[in-house]
Structure formats: C-alpha cells, structure tokens
Design a protein around this motif. Structure first.
Motif, PDB file in Angstrom:
ATOM      1  N   LYS A   1     -30.242 -17.140  -1.389  1.00 28.67           N
ATOM      2  CA  LYS A   1     -29.437 -16.028  -0.890  1.00 28.67           C
ATOM      3  C   LYS A   1     -28.091 -16.560  -0.401  1.00 28.67           C
ATOM      4  CE  LYS A   1     -32.987 -13.019  -0.630  1.00 28.67           C
ATOM      5  NZ  LYS A   1     -33.083 -11.729  -1.186  1.00 28.67           N
ATOM      6  N   HIS A   2     -27.027 -15.834  -0.711  1.00 21.38           N
ATOM      7  CA  HIS A   2     -25.687 -16.263  -0.328  1.00 21.38           C
ATOM      8  C   HIS A   2     -24.904 -15.089   0.261  1.00 21.38           C
ATOM      9  CE1 HIS A   2     -26.804 -19.263  -3.397  1.00 21.38           C
ATOM     10  NE2 HIS A   2     -26.082 -20.080  -2.648  1.00 21.38           N
ATOM     11  N   ILE A   3     -23.910 -15.424   1.058  1.00 15.45           N
ATOM     12  CA  ILE A   3     -22.935 -14.441   1.508  1.00 15.45           C
ATOM     13  C   ILE A   3     -21.553 -15.003   1.207  1.00 15.45           C
ATOM     14  CG2 ILE A   3     -24.350 -13.393   3.308  1.00 15.45           C
ATOM     15  CD1 ILE A   3     -22.808 -15.040   5.362  1.00 15.45           C
ATOM     16  N   ILE A   4     -20.601 -14.110   1.063  1.00 17.31           N
ATOM     17  CA  ILE A   4     -19.215 -14.483   0.805  1.00 17.31           C
ATOM     18  C   ILE A   4     -18.391 -14.057   2.014  1.00 17.31           C
ATOM     19  CG2 ILE A   4     -17.240 -14.161  -0.735  1.00 17.31           C
ATOM     20  CD1 ILE A   4     -19.662 -15.526  -2.060  1.00 17.31           C
ATOM     21  N   VAL A   5     -17.598 -14.979   2.541  1.00 25.66           N
ATOM     22  CA  VAL A   5     -16.730 -14.680   3.682  1.00 25.66           C
ATOM     23  C   VAL A   5     -15.286 -14.811   3.209  1.00 25.66           C
ATOM     24  CG1 VAL A   5     -16.034 -15.379   5.987  1.00 25.66           C
ATOM     25  CG2 VAL A   5     -18.427 -15.522   5.330  1.00 25.66           C
ATOM     26  N   VAL A   6     -14.517 -13.729   3.349  1.00 21.38           N
ATOM     27  CA  VAL A   6     -13.107 -13.715   2.953  1.00 21.38           C
ATOM     28  C   VAL A   6     -12.274 -13.780   4.233  1.00 21.38           C
ATOM     29  CG1 VAL A   6     -11.313 -12.487   1.704  1.00 21.38           C
ATOM     30  CG2 VAL A   6     -13.690 -12.307   0.952  1.00 21.38           C
ATOM     31  N   ALA A   7     -11.540 -14.868   4.403  1.00 23.76           N
ATOM     32  CA  ALA A   7     -10.721 -15.064   5.607  1.00 23.76           C
ATOM     33  C   ALA A   7      -9.257 -15.226   5.213  1.00 23.76           C
ATOM     34  CB  ALA A   7     -11.187 -16.299   6.361  1.00 23.76           C
ATOM     35  N   GLY A   8      -8.358 -14.790   6.077  1.00 18.02           N
ATOM     36  CA  GLY A   8      -6.926 -14.952   5.837  1.00 18.02           C
ATOM     37  C   GLY A   8      -6.247 -13.702   5.311  1.00 18.02           C
ATOM     38  N   LEU A   9      -6.952 -12.594   5.247  1.00 23.19           N
ATOM     39  CA  LEU A   9      -6.355 -11.358   4.735  1.00 23.19           C
ATOM     40  C   LEU A   9      -5.408 -10.695   5.734  1.00 23.19           C
ATOM     41  CD1 LEU A   9      -9.316  -9.645   2.864  1.00 23.19           C
ATOM     42  CD2 LEU A   9      -7.257 -10.588   1.866  1.00 23.19           C
ATOM     43  N   GLU A  10      -5.510 -11.047   7.013  1.00 23.78           N
ATOM     44  CA  GLU A  10      -4.644 -10.410   8.005  1.00 23.78           C
ATOM     45  C   GLU A  10      -3.173 -10.759   7.799  1.00 23.78           C
ATOM     46  OE1 GLU A  10      -5.775 -14.364   9.472  1.00 23.78           O
ATOM     47  OE2 GLU A  10      -7.053 -12.664   9.024  1.00 23.78           O
ATOM     48  N   GLN A  11      -2.900 -11.815   7.047  1.00 22.57           N
ATOM     49  CA  GLN A  11      -1.514 -12.232   6.826  1.00 22.57           C
ATOM     50  C   GLN A  11      -0.798 -11.378   5.792  1.00 22.57           C
ATOM     51  OE1 GLN A  11      -2.302 -16.225   5.764  1.00 22.57           O
ATOM     52  NE2 GLN A  11      -2.600 -16.892   7.854  1.00 22.57           N
ATOM     53  N   ILE A  12      -1.540 -10.619   4.993  1.00 28.64           N
ATOM     54  CA  ILE A  12      -0.882  -9.791   3.980  1.00 28.64           C
ATOM     55  C   ILE A  12      -0.864  -8.322   4.369  1.00 28.64           C
ATOM     56  CG2 ILE A  12      -1.345 -11.355   2.080  1.00 28.64           C
ATOM     57  CD1 ILE A  12      -3.646  -9.501   1.255  1.00 28.64           C
ATOM     58  N   ASP A  13      -1.120  -8.011   5.625  1.00 30.11           N
ATOM     59  CA  ASP A  13      -1.038  -6.650   6.159  1.00 30.11           C
ATOM     60  C   ASP A  13      -1.866  -5.657   5.352  1.00 30.11           C
ATOM     61  OD1 ASP A  13       0.672  -7.573   8.092  1.00 30.11           O
ATOM     62  OD2 ASP A  13       2.473  -7.124   6.937  1.00 30.11           O
ATOM     63  N   VAL A  14      -3.136  -5.947   5.218  1.00 31.72           N
ATOM     64  CA  VAL A  14      -4.055  -5.048   4.532  1.00 31.72           C
ATOM     65  C   VAL A  14      -5.041  -4.527   5.568  1.00 31.72           C
ATOM     66  CG1 VAL A  14      -5.704  -6.841   3.861  1.00 31.72           C
ATOM     67  CG2 VAL A  14      -5.493  -4.808   2.475  1.00 31.72           C
ATOM     68  N   GLU A  15      -5.451  -3.281   5.414  1.00 30.91           N
ATOM     69  CA  GLU A  15      -6.436  -2.738   6.337  1.00 30.91           C
ATOM     70  C   GLU A  15      -7.792  -3.319   5.980  1.00 30.91           C
ATOM     71  OE1 GLU A  15      -6.475   1.378   7.349  1.00 30.91           O
ATOM     72  OE2 GLU A  15      -4.376   1.589   6.780  1.00 30.91           O
ATOM     73  N   MET A  16      -8.380  -4.039   6.919  1.00 30.58           N
ATOM     74  CA  MET A  16      -9.600  -4.789   6.655  1.00 30.58           C
ATOM     75  C   MET A  16     -10.775  -3.864   6.323  1.00 30.58           C
ATOM     76  SD  MET A  16      -8.702  -7.917   6.902  1.00 30.58           S
ATOM     77  CE  MET A  16      -9.852  -9.125   7.477  1.00 30.58           C
ATOM     78  N   LYS A  17     -10.915  -2.757   7.027  1.00 28.44           N
ATOM     79  CA  LYS A  17     -12.048  -1.865   6.764  1.00 28.44           C
ATOM     80  C   LYS A  17     -11.954  -1.250   5.379  1.00 28.44           C
ATOM     81  CE  LYS A  17     -13.448  -0.704  11.398  1.00 28.44           C
ATOM     82  NZ  LYS A  17     -13.861   0.345  12.317  1.00 28.44           N
ATOM     83  N   LYS A  18     -10.744  -0.882   4.974  1.00 28.63           N
ATOM     84  CA  LYS A  18     -10.580  -0.315   3.632  1.00 28.63           C
ATOM     85  C   LYS A  18     -10.878  -1.356   2.561  1.00 28.63           C
ATOM     86  CE  LYS A  18      -7.377   3.434   4.507  1.00 28.63           C
ATOM     87  NZ  LYS A  18      -6.048   3.992   4.221  1.00 28.63           N
ATOM     88  N   MET A  19     -10.437  -2.598   2.801  1.00 27.73           N
ATOM     89  CA  MET A  19     -10.689  -3.659   1.823  1.00 27.73           C
ATOM     90  C   MET A  19     -12.188  -3.960   1.756  1.00 27.73           C
ATOM     91  SD  MET A  19      -9.354  -5.588  -0.469  1.00 27.73           S
ATOM     92  CE  MET A  19      -7.635  -5.878  -0.245  1.00 27.73           C
ATOM     93  N   ALA A  20     -12.882  -3.955   2.902  1.00 29.18           N
ATOM     94  CA  ALA A  20     -14.327  -4.183   2.906  1.00 29.18           C
ATOM     95  C   ALA A  20     -15.037  -3.073   2.128  1.00 29.18           C
ATOM     96  CB  ALA A  20     -14.856  -4.250   4.333  1.00 29.18           C
ATOM     97  N   LYS A  21     -14.593  -1.855   2.312  1.00 25.40           N
ATOM     98  CA  LYS A  21     -15.187  -0.737   1.581  1.00 25.40           C
ATOM     99  C   LYS A  21     -14.915  -0.870   0.086  1.00 25.40           C
ATOM    100  CE  LYS A  21     -15.783   4.159   1.763  1.00 25.40           C
ATOM    101  NZ  LYS A  21     -16.366   4.986   2.758  1.00 25.40           N
ATOM    102  N   THR A  22     -13.730  -1.333  -0.277  1.00 27.94           N
ATOM    103  CA  THR A  22     -13.400  -1.556  -1.688  1.00 27.94           C
ATOM    104  C   THR A  22     -14.316  -2.616  -2.284  1.00 27.94           C
ATOM    105  OG1 THR A  22     -11.098  -1.004  -1.251  1.00 27.94           O
ATOM    106  CG2 THR A  22     -11.554  -2.213  -3.268  1.00 27.94           C
ATOM    107  N   PHE A  23     -14.520  -3.720  -1.553  1.00 31.26           N
ATOM    108  CA  PHE A  23     -15.420  -4.773  -2.042  1.00 31.26           C
ATOM    109  C   PHE A  23     -16.839  -4.233  -2.200  1.00 31.26           C
ATOM    110  CE2 PHE A  23     -12.611  -8.252  -0.051  1.00 31.26           C
ATOM    111  CZ  PHE A  23     -11.930  -8.433  -1.246  1.00 31.26           C
ATOM    112  N   ALA A  24     -17.294  -3.470  -1.213  1.00 31.01           N
ATOM    113  CA  ALA A  24     -18.659  -2.944  -1.252  1.00 31.01           C
ATOM    114  C   ALA A  24     -18.867  -2.034  -2.453  1.00 31.01           C
ATOM    115  CB  ALA A  24     -18.977  -2.191   0.040  1.00 31.01           C
TER     116      ALA A  24
END
Length: 177
Positions: free
Chosen positions: A97-120
């Motif tokens: 079992k694996h998980i993916i952690v995406v870090a460093g997105l705050e530097q490109i001014d993206v809404e994190m919750k929307k991006m998480a929903k897009t990934f999901a």
C-alpha cells in the motif's frame, strides 16, 4: 466586461494590483476608449498645472519610486516561483500500500482543496489537504498514482505558463528495524 491582460482585474481596479504601469500600457494599447475614460488627460493636466515645479517634481519622484518598488517586488515573487520545485513523494504504508504526498503547491497560488478534489476525481482515489511537520499545506493521495500525478502537474504548470517550475518524483521507503 473587460479584464486586464496583465493583472486580470477590471481596468478600474488595476491601480490596486502589483503592475499598475504595465496595466496602464496594456489598456492604452488594447482599449484606447476605456483608457481615455479611466485616465482623462484634461483633469490631470489641470490639477498638475496649478502645482509648483518643485512640488510637481517631488510627486513625480515619489510615484516613480513606488512604481519601481512594486515592479521589483513582482519580479522577486516571479523569480521565487520559478526557482521553486514541487515534490511528489511516494511513501510506503504497508507492504503493498502506498500514498502520494504532493508538497510545494503553495508557491504557485493554487487552492489546495480544489486541487485535492481534482486529484481525487481524476485518479479515482481519496485525496485530502493536511499540514506537514513544517506547518505547510500538502496534499495526500491514497494509492500508487505518483507518475500520473507528476504528468498531470507538468501539464497543469505548462498550461498556466509556469513550465520552468520543476516537478520531482521522490520515493520514500520505510526502513526495516
């Protein structure tokens, strides 16, 4: 409705953005009629002609300094964005079992919750926004979709015009005791 091609605000509000001088030049070149409505030459000339020469030069210097400061700040922020990188970490949870952690997105001014929903929705997995030990937001995605996330981020950044930002895939494994 017309929006500025530089700061994406309506032209009436460009003075509150970070690049007023460039916004003004863009508006004059692309929408001359709106430029005349927002920045009438007659009213400014009448107000400035009543000032003394010394006072007028002082005001011009102050305005030039403020514009230069704003432009330098915008350039520093852009350089900081371009020098940054986004980490996509693949972390082993259990044996398979694996998980993916995406870090460093705050530097490109993206809404994190929307991006998480897009990934999901895009990868048909669970995704959420969590705080890292450093206190920064990061997106945790369930499943082994590291390569797909990396490809998606590269495509997203090139679409946004930030193709200079590097996306790096890193694999973390648990150490055996």
């Amino acid at each position: 409705m017309i929006y500025c091609g530089v700061c994406t605000l309506p032209p009436e509000y460009c003075e509150f953005g970070g690049a007023h001088k460039r916004c003004k030049e863009w508006l004059e070149k692309n929408h001359a009629d709106m430029f005349q409505k927002i920045y009438p030459v007659d009213g400014v000339a009448a107000g400035v002609s009543s000032l003394s020469v010394e006072k007028q030069e002082e005001i011009d210097r102050k305005v030039q300094k403020q514009v230069a400061r704003e432009e330098a700040k915008a350039e520093r922020e852009l350089a900081k964005k371009l020098s940054s990188k986004i980490l996509v970490k693949r972390i082993e949870r259990n044996k398979r079992k694996h998980i993916i952690v995406v870090a460093g997105l705050e530097q490109i001014d993206v809404e994190m919750k929307k991006m998480a929903k897009t990934f999901a929705s895009r990868f048909a997995t669970g995704a959420s926004v969590t705080k890292s030990p450093e206190g920064k937001d990061e997106i945790v995605i369930q499943g082994d979709v590291g390569e797909e996330v990396e490809e998606y981020l590269v495509a997203y950044l090139s679409k946004e015009g930030l193709s200079d930002i590097k996306v790096e895939l890193v694999e973390d494994k648990k150490r055996k005791k």
